[in-house]
Design a protein around this motif. Structure first.
Motif, PDB file in Angstrom:
ATOM      1  N   TYR A  11       0.852  -1.193   0.000  1.00 27.02           N
ATOM      2  CA  TYR A  11       0.000   0.000   0.000  1.00 27.02           C
ATOM      3  C   TYR A  11       0.886   1.240   0.000  1.00 27.02           C
ATOM      4  O   TYR A  11       1.955   1.254   0.631  1.00 27.02           O
ATOM      5  CB  TYR A  11      -0.808   0.068   1.291  1.00 27.02           C
ATOM      6  CG  TYR A  11      -2.000  -0.831   1.445  1.00 27.02           C
ATOM      7  CD1 TYR A  11      -1.940  -1.941   2.292  1.00 27.02           C
ATOM      8  CD2 TYR A  11      -3.203  -0.555   0.816  1.00 27.02           C
ATOM      9  CE1 TYR A  11      -3.056  -2.753   2.494  1.00 27.02           C
ATOM     10  CE2 TYR A  11      -4.318  -1.354   1.027  1.00 27.02           C
ATOM     11  CZ  TYR A  11      -4.240  -2.442   1.864  1.00 27.02           C
ATOM     12  OH  TYR A  11      -5.345  -3.238   2.073  1.00 27.02           O
ATOM     13  N   ARG A  18       6.193  10.864  -3.871  1.00 28.34           N
ATOM     14  CA  ARG A  18       7.534  10.310  -3.666  1.00 28.34           C
ATOM     15  C   ARG A  18       7.458   8.796  -3.506  1.00 28.34           C
ATOM     16  O   ARG A  18       8.242   8.045  -4.079  1.00 28.34           O
ATOM     17  CB  ARG A  18       8.136  10.947  -2.409  1.00 28.34           C
ATOM     18  CG  ARG A  18       9.634  10.920  -2.367  1.00 28.34           C
ATOM     19  CD  ARG A  18      10.125  11.714  -1.165  1.00 28.34           C
ATOM     20  NE  ARG A  18      11.480  11.346  -0.869  1.00 28.34           N
ATOM     21  CZ  ARG A  18      12.556  11.867  -1.466  1.00 28.34           C
ATOM     22  NH1 ARG A  18      12.397  12.790  -2.371  1.00 28.34           N
ATOM     23  NH2 ARG A  18      13.762  11.461  -1.161  1.00 28.34           N
ATOM     24  N   ASN A 150      -6.832  -4.328  10.741  1.00 26.87           N
ATOM     25  CA  ASN A 150      -6.935  -3.160  11.644  1.00 26.87           C
ATOM     26  C   ASN A 150      -8.396  -2.788  11.893  1.00 26.87           C
ATOM     27  O   ASN A 150      -8.838  -2.663  13.035  1.00 26.87           O
ATOM     28  CB  ASN A 150      -6.191  -1.962  11.049  1.00 26.87           C
ATOM     29  CG  ASN A 150      -4.682  -2.112  11.127  1.00 26.87           C
ATOM     30  OD1 ASN A 150      -4.176  -2.963  11.860  1.00 26.87           O
ATOM     31  ND2 ASN A 150      -3.962  -1.315  10.344  1.00 26.87           N
ATOM     32  N   ASP A 151      -9.149  -2.648  10.820  1.00 25.83           N
ATOM     33  CA  ASP A 151     -10.560  -2.273  10.983  1.00 25.83           C
ATOM     34  C   ASP A 151     -11.356  -3.391  11.649  1.00 25.83           C
ATOM     35  O   ASP A 151     -12.230  -3.130  12.489  1.00 25.83           O
ATOM     36  CB  ASP A 151     -11.179  -1.929   9.617  1.00 25.83           C
ATOM     37  CG  ASP A 151     -10.900  -0.484   9.222  1.00 25.83           C
ATOM     38  OD1 ASP A 151     -10.260  -0.268   8.189  1.00 25.83           O
ATOM     39  OD2 ASP A 151     -11.302   0.417   9.989  1.00 25.83           O
ATOM     40  N   ILE A 217       2.872  -2.324   4.363  1.00 22.72           N
ATOM     41  CA  ILE A 217       2.785  -0.870   4.500  1.00 22.72           C
ATOM     42  C   ILE A 217       4.123  -0.178   4.284  1.00 22.72           C
ATOM     43  O   ILE A 217       4.188   1.045   4.263  1.00 22.72           O
ATOM     44  CB  ILE A 217       2.245  -0.468   5.899  1.00 22.72           C
ATOM     45  CG1 ILE A 217       3.114  -1.071   7.012  1.00 22.72           C
ATOM     46  CG2 ILE A 217       0.780  -0.854   6.046  1.00 22.72           C
ATOM     47  CD1 ILE A 217       2.795  -0.538   8.384  1.00 22.72           C
ATOM     48  N   HIS A 218       5.205  -0.976   4.131  1.00 19.15           N
ATOM     49  CA  HIS A 218       6.535  -0.367   4.011  1.00 19.15           C
ATOM     50  C   HIS A 218       7.436  -1.224   3.116  1.00 19.15           C
ATOM     51  O   HIS A 218       7.382  -2.459   3.202  1.00 19.15           O
ATOM     52  CB  HIS A 218       7.153  -0.224   5.401  1.00 19.15           C
ATOM     53  CG  HIS A 218       8.333   0.693   5.445  1.00 19.15           C
ATOM     54  ND1 HIS A 218       9.568   0.335   4.950  1.00 19.15           N
ATOM     55  CD2 HIS A 218       8.454   1.964   5.870  1.00 19.15           C
ATOM     56  CE1 HIS A 218      10.416   1.341   5.116  1.00 19.15           C
ATOM     57  NE2 HIS A 218       9.761   2.351   5.663  1.00 19.15           N
TER      58      HIS A 218
HETATM   59  C1  LIG Z   1       4.033   4.079   7.847  1.00 21.36           C
HETATM   60  C2  LIG Z   1       4.696   5.215   7.096  1.00 21.36           C
HETATM   61  C3  LIG Z   1       3.917   6.518   7.288  1.00 21.36           C
HETATM   62  C4  LIG Z   1       6.125   5.404   7.579  1.00 21.36           C
HETATM   63  O1  LIG Z   1       6.654   6.431   6.738  1.00 21.36           O
HETATM   64  P1  LIG Z   1       8.132   6.940   6.964  1.00 21.36           P
HETATM   65  O2  LIG Z   1       8.386   7.141   8.410  1.00 21.36           O
HETATM   66  O3  LIG Z   1       8.373   8.076   6.022  1.00 21.36           O
HETATM   67  O4  LIG Z   1       8.981   5.735   6.458  1.00 21.36           O
HETATM   68  P2  LIG Z   1      10.528   5.791   6.162  1.00 21.36           P
HETATM   69  O5  LIG Z   1      11.129   7.088   6.591  1.00 21.36           O
HETATM   70  O6  LIG Z   1      11.096   4.514   6.700  1.00 21.36           O
HETATM   71  O7  LIG Z   1      10.567   5.740   4.562  1.00 21.36           O
HETATM   72  C5  LIG Z   1      11.764   5.302   3.957  1.00 21.36           C
HETATM   73  C6  LIG Z   1      11.566   5.437   2.474  1.00 21.36           C
HETATM   74  O8  LIG Z   1      10.511   4.564   2.054  1.00 21.36           O
HETATM   75  C7  LIG Z   1       9.477   5.295   1.454  1.00 21.36           C
HETATM   76  N1  LIG Z   1       8.226   4.660   1.818  1.00 21.36           N
HETATM   77  C8  LIG Z   1       7.729   4.528   3.055  1.00 21.36           C
HETATM   78  N2  LIG Z   1       6.546   3.858   3.013  1.00 21.36           N
HETATM   79  C9  LIG Z   1       6.339   3.583   1.702  1.00 21.36           C
HETATM   80  C10 LIG Z   1       5.292   2.900   1.005  1.00 21.36           C
HETATM   81  N3  LIG Z   1       4.247   2.377   1.665  1.00 21.36           N
HETATM   82  N4  LIG Z   1       5.381   2.792  -0.337  1.00 21.36           N
HETATM   83  C11 LIG Z   1       6.451   3.310  -1.000  1.00 21.36           C
HETATM   84  N5  LIG Z   1       7.474   3.973  -0.398  1.00 21.36           N
HETATM   85  C12 LIG Z   1       7.395   4.084   0.946  1.00 21.36           C
HETATM   86  C13 LIG Z   1       9.597   6.706   2.001  1.00 21.36           C
HETATM   87  O9  LIG Z   1       9.031   7.607   1.079  1.00 21.36           O
HETATM   88  C14 LIG Z   1      11.089   6.831   2.081  1.00 21.36           C
HETATM   89  O10 LIG Z   1      11.579   7.025   0.779  1.00 21.36           O
HETATM   90  P3  LIG Z   1      12.583   8.235   0.501  1.00 21.36           P
HETATM   91  O11 LIG Z   1      11.786   9.455   0.856  1.00 21.36           O
HETATM   92  O12 LIG Z   1      12.930   8.116  -0.940  1.00 21.36           O
HETATM   93  O13 LIG Z   1      13.733   7.980   1.450  1.00 21.36           O
HETATM   94  C15 LIG Z   1       4.787   4.865   5.586  1.00 21.36           C
HETATM   95  O14 LIG Z   1       5.499   3.663   5.488  1.00 21.36           O
HETATM   96  C16 LIG Z   1       3.453   4.747   4.888  1.00 21.36           C
HETATM   97  O15 LIG Z   1       2.813   5.718   4.548  1.00 21.36           O
HETATM   98  N6  LIG Z   1       3.032   3.468   4.658  1.00 21.36           N
HETATM   99  C17 LIG Z   1       1.773   3.205   3.949  1.00 21.36           C
HETATM  100  C18 LIG Z   1       0.563   3.502   4.856  1.00 21.36           C
HETATM  101  C19 LIG Z   1      -0.704   3.130   4.157  1.00 21.36           C
HETATM  102  O16 LIG Z   1      -0.786   3.121   2.931  1.00 21.36           O
HETATM  103  N7  LIG Z   1      -1.741   2.790   4.963  1.00 21.36           N
HETATM  104  C20 LIG Z   1      -3.019   2.334   4.407  1.00 21.36           C
HETATM  105  C21 LIG Z   1      -3.013   0.871   4.080  1.00 21.36           C
HETATM  106  S1  LIG Z   1      -3.026  -0.147   5.541  1.00 21.36           S
HETATM  107  C22 LIG Z   1      -4.705  -0.312   5.866  1.00 21.36           C
HETATM  108  O17 LIG Z   1      -5.474   0.540   5.575  1.00 21.36           O
HETATM  109  C23 LIG Z   1      -5.099  -1.548   6.555  1.00 21.36           C
HETATM  110  C24 LIG Z   1      -6.515  -2.056   6.322  1.00 21.36           C
HETATM  111  O18 LIG Z   1      -7.400  -1.164   5.775  1.00 21.36           O
HETATM  112  C25 LIG Z   1      -7.035  -2.536   7.651  1.00 21.36           C
HETATM  113  O19 LIG Z   1      -8.099  -2.081   8.093  1.00 21.36           O
HETATM  114  O20 LIG Z   1      -6.333  -3.391   8.231  1.00 21.36           O
END
Ligand SMILES: CC(C)(COP(=O)(O)OP(=O)(O)OC[C@H]1O[C@@H](n2cnc3c(N)ncnc32)[C@H](O)[C@@H]1OP(=O)(O)O)[C@@H](O)C(=O)NCCC(=O)NCCSC(=O)C[C@H](O)C(=O)O
Ligand SMILES: [Mg+2]
Length: 279
Positions: A11, A18, A150-151, A217-218
């Motif tokens: 996700y 970015r 999560n939900d 998520i990462h």
């Molecule tokens: C969870 C995060 C907000 C953490 O972000 P952050 O602290 O910025 O992570 P990093 O500093 O470690 O990032 C390092 C580099 O990796 C990139 N990155 C981080 N996450 C992603 C990703 N998911 N996809 C692509 N790239 C990612 C950063 O940009 C950094 O790159 P760079 O800037 O070039 O160094 C973050 O990880 C995040 O947003 N994750 C996704 C969250 C998400 O989409 N949540 C919704 C889905 S989960 C859900 O809804 C569950 C479901 O519905 C349920 O009910 O269970």
């Protein structure tokens, strides 16, 4: 026929250009551009346009491109569906799927010839609707069931913990429904970002439950999930032994044979051939 791998579905917030740019170089099998929970209300319209622009720009290689829209009963759902139904997404992921009527409404919003639907099972009603959703999968072009742990945990008011014990019945029910419908089953996300042992244990549990892969998520979670959901060296060795055993003289017309002290049937041969085809 090569099996489409869905070991990892990453996700990312569709509002995060970015992250989307990064996705074009990540090893995940599936990219999920999220318009739902990861995008704040005041960012929804911009994120939606970004999805259209990014998918139009291409560059994702063989990664499967999925867009998670907002539910149709939200202020954004209908506009999301209208925007993504004809832009070339491989599938549309729909949150909080809870009934066949809800599935039919999404099918209508995406149009009959629109992308396949991936449905999130993340409410109690959704869990109870699994048999009906499985039965409607063909007609509605439902292609995957995705756990929303999560939900679901929030609505159940349970505390999953590391072993996710309270959620296992629902997770097993999701896999059962997906198998009955012949569609994909993807496990929920692990929120722990800096806990490789916990993540590996959750992947192993997902493999044991029969999931095809895991939503992530990462990017740091990709490699461990691939290791868990891809064939292990032992899996490959066993698969090759099964294939060789059935190819041995005298076994070609047998339905079941003995191999290393175990009965092996032709269904295991088909499984073995699928495992070998994955590598
Ligand atoms: C969870 C995060 C907000 C953490 O972000 P952050 O602290 O910025 O992570 P990093 O500093 O470690 O990032 C390092 C580099 O990796 C990139 N990155 C981080 N996450 C992603 C990703 N998911 N996809 C692509 N790239 C990612 C950063 O940009 C950094 O790159 P760079 O800037 O070039 O160094 C973050 O990880 C995040 O947003 N994750 C996704 C969250 C998400 O989409 N949540 C919704 C889905 S989960 C859900 O809804 C569950 C479901 O519905 C349920 O009910 O269970
Ligand atoms: Mg959710």
């Amino acid at each position: 026929m090569t099996l489409r791998r869905r070991r990892t579905a990453l996700y990312m917030p569709a509002s995060n250009a970015r992250a989307i740019a990064k996705a074009r170089g990540l090893a995940c099998d599936v990219v999920i551009l999220d318009l739902e929970d990861a995008v704040a209300p005041d960012e929804k319209a911009r994120a939606r346009q970004q999805v259209v622009d990014e998918i139009g720009a291409g560059g994702f290689g063989t990664r499967e491109l999925v867009v998670r829209i907002n539910a149709l009963d939200t202020p954004w759902g209908a506009d999301d569906a209208a925007a993504v139904r004809a832009i070339g997404a491989d599938a549309v992921l729909v949150p909080k799927m809870a009934s066949v009527s809800g599935l039919a409404a999404v099918r209508h919003a995406l149009r009959e010839d629109g992308p396949p639907i991936w449905a999130m099972i993340e409410t109690c009603a959704g869990v109870l609707a699994l048999p009906a959703l499985a039965a409607a999968a063909g007609e509605m072009r439902l292609a995957a069931l995705v756990a929303g742990t999560n939900d679901l945990a929030k609505e159940m008011r349970c505390r999953p913990g590391a072993d996710r014990m309270p959620l296992v019945p629902a997770l097993a029910g999701l896999v059962t429904a997906a198998r009955a419908a012949g569609i994909v089953a993807l496990d929920g996300v692990c929120n722990a970002l800096d806990a490789p042992d916990r993540f590996a244990a959750e992947c192993a549990q997902g493999v044991a439950l029969g999931f095809d892969g895991k939503t992530l998520i990462h990017p740091a979670q990709i490699d461990a999930a691939h290791a868990a959901f891809g064939p292990s060296a032992e899996d490959l060795a066993w698969a090759r032994a099964v294939i060789a055993a059935f190819a041995a003289p005298g076994n070609a017309d047998k339905g079941a044979i003995r191999l290393d002290g175990q009965m092996v049937e032709r269904l295991h041969l088909a499984e073995a051939e699928a495992v070998v085809a994955e590598v």
